[in-house]
Design a protein around this motif. Structure first.
Motif: not given
Length: 85
Positions: A60-85
């Motif tokens: 089992f892998q435990f994730l915190l909510p923010n880590t989970f959202i970051d993983e979803i964004f990574t899988l979707a190909g969304i980078t941090h620079s795309d989010l904060y423009q």
């Protein structure tokens, strides 16, 4: 991969529901289950609770909510620079 969302104000009811779900719907041996929790202390308590309830608790892998959202964004190909423009 599906998402199961359970809501309750009782941590023990949630843990029991998770334990029952894991026992009734086991994943294949080498598949990893993701569990999202609020704190690392809750991760430890839940690990002990599920090990006592189901006699085993592994892969089992435990994730915190923010880590989970970051993983979803990574899988979707969304980078941090795309989010904060």
């Amino acid at each position: 991969m599906g998402i199961k969302l359970k809501i309750s104000n009782s941590l023990e009811q949630l843990a029991n529901a998770l334990g029952n779900h894991i026992a009734e719907n086991p994943l294949p041996v080498f598949s990893q289950e993701l569990i999202i929790t609020q704190t690392t202390g809750m991760n430890r308590w839940l690990s002990i609770f599920l090990a006592e309830k189901n006699k085993v608790f592994a892969n089992f892998q435990f994730l915190l909510p923010n880590t989970f959202i970051d993983e979803i964004f990574t899988l979707a190909g969304i980078t941090h620079s795309d989010l904060y423009q």
